[in-house]
Design an enzyme around this catalytic site. Sequence first.
Site, short mmCIF file in Angstrom:
data_model
loop_
_atom_site.label_atom_id
_atom_site.label_comp_id
_atom_site.label_asym_id
_atom_site.label_seq_id
_atom_site.Cartn_x
_atom_site.Cartn_y
_atom_site.Cartn_z
N LYS A 77 14.79 -13.94 -9.95
CA LYS A 77 14.65 -12.79 -10.69
C LYS A 77 13.62 -13.46 -11.99
CE LYS A 77 15.29 -10.00 -9.33
NZ LYS A 77 16.27 -9.76 -7.92
N GLU A 85 19.43 -16.31 -6.80
CA GLU A 85 18.85 -15.02 -6.69
C GLU A 85 18.77 -15.34 -8.23
OE1 GLU A 85 18.13 -12.52 -5.30
OE2 GLU A 85 18.49 -10.67 -6.68
N ASN A 94 -1.87 2.01 5.86
CA ASN A 94 -1.43 1.10 5.32
C ASN A 94 -1.01 0.31 6.56
OD1 ASN A 94 1.41 -0.73 4.20
ND2 ASN A 94 2.19 1.52 3.80
N CYS A 151 0.58 -1.03 0.20
CA CYS A 151 0.00 0.08 -0.13
C CYS A 151 0.80 1.20 0.23
CB CYS A 151 -0.94 -0.62 1.10
SG CYS A 151 -2.15 -1.78 1.56
N ARG A 172 5.18 0.12 -5.34
CA ARG A 172 5.04 -0.75 -4.79
C ARG A 172 4.41 -1.38 -4.85
NH1 ARG A 172 6.67 2.56 0.02
NH2 ARG A 172 5.53 1.37 1.20
#
Length: 607
Positions: free
Chosen positions: A485, A481, A101, A2, A27
């Site tokens: 990704k 990683e 939030n 949020c 976000r």
Amino acid sequence: MCGIVGYIGSEQAAPILLDGLEKLEYRGYDSSGIAVINNDIIDVEKAKGRLQGLREKTNNGANVIGTIGIGHTRWATHGEPSDVNAHPHLSQSGRFAVVHNGIIENYIALRERLTKKGFEFISETDTEVIAHLFEYYYKGDIMDAMIKVIDRVEGSYALGVLCSDYPDQFIAVRKASPLIIGLGKGENFIASDVTAILKYTRDVYYLEDNEIVVLKNDSVKVYNIDKEEVEKNVFTVDWDISAAEKGGYEHFMIKEIEEQPKALRATISPRIKDGKIVLDDVSLTREDIKNIRKIFIVACGSAYHVGVVAKYVIERMCRIPVEAQIASEFRYCDPIVMPNDLVIVISQSGETADTLEALKVAKSRGARILSIVNVVGSAIANASDDVIYTWAGPEIAVATTKAYSTQLSVVYLLALYMAEKLGTITHGQYKKYLDELQALPDLVAETIKHKEQIAYLASKFYNCHSIFFIGRNLDYAVSLEGSLKLKEISYIHSEAYAAGELKHGTISLIEDGTLVIALATGNDLFDKTVSNIKEVTSRGAVVMGLTTTERSMNGIADYTIQIPVTSDIFLPSLSVIPLQLFGYYVAAQKGCDIDKPRNLAKSVTVE
Ligand code: G6P
């Protein structure tokens, strides 16, 4: 997760709110809304889906009149994404509008109580209780109502609250959820993070838990819960505004991949002076370091993957036992953490709920907390004994790249700093490593130059249903990683395996044409990994090998990617680059929403 933005000034609020919400889109969200006071009435507009829907509904804000307002992008937790569940939420009479939030943990009990008192709920959210609570406790003083409300709710919150009785001010508070105050001239702001307001001001206040802020056109006052005014220091943000803009790139992710050499220089260079690592921000003495019994590294997502690399690097350099743990596991495993332990907390945003709670658990057991954080003044930074900031600038793409790389560079600085103090490496080794660390940004730039080869490989493999990554030790850590990704942005199933572990189960998944990306960069284990590659090729796998320019994988792998040569410990900084690029180009080939992948949020402020 949020995003909140709030404005009071002399301009029309709605376009400014929409502009701020757009900056917070990264976000992660699935609906949005704004509330503006116009002629002492609160006007609310909401829309499910992308912000564009809200723009269309309000004619880019032009149809919503008023110069004071709050806005919100919601990432659904309690109740599906819908217009009715979107924020702002109104109290029963429409006197209060609230954006929130965080999570109100006791909302069911509060909801039952309020229902008994005649309040009707229209949404499934936890937030609606806050709007009704304001109305319930309001006796003509908004500050008194706020104090009562925050006393009753349990959980985490950043709140922006409008009250139609106060058309010349609005009020905000936060606890364990991010909220900053932007100080303008004749106008003031609240926002979940600075990117939303950078266009208007760089001067901000960071709030402590339960500090209450009253914003007017020409003043911002901060109070504690005893209604005493609190003096705040103004912090001037030096982030470059262009860093939060796409600047001609198709996606933030590729822009941020290319920004890595610059971000690494900014993080490393100021900390190496006269042939020594200087960590001004760290108060650990030689004695403290010698007394460390054990190091824990706690983090989530890619930051945890940095922790896995760090385990290998710090153990090798400092000979101190290191355990890397996922924060959401650590906080609930009754960890054996002692006062002589160092807990390294890694977080780009500095606000990840599980990481923050893990930090608190470690702190309550007496451990010393050193955090590696990108956002200055964030909750994790504030709660730590020492902070080493990564100077990556704002990272907008949900899939992290430059934050990961700069976190890794801080790990190198810290490991070498401690090793030198402990005497676990020789003076000659220290000097060599320092030279190599300073050369790392150039080597990263060199690696990025070969992106065309990676784009070509992506064009061959973007139709795969499943891709495996294998490696040993540091190569395994980077595999984690690389696999993350790929899956987070291209939605291709992928797993990372320690190369030696494959034959204990997962190798049964290898069939004709399965793509295996094999990392064999380290000198010591090259031959061992080659044996594992043979195990998969003899079962039909197609192998993309990743090694250094010193090695050849001809006859071993079907395709080879090479990275420059440096000491083994630094190779993760280079080997991660082709993997970031591979994920990016595969997702681009598939036409995925690269910067805002489905279901994901950039900063995860709920557990
Ligand atoms: C989210 C992001 C990841 C990030 C993780 C931890 O899942 O999508 O990219 O690694 O959170 O975030 P932090 O801000 O604590 O590094």
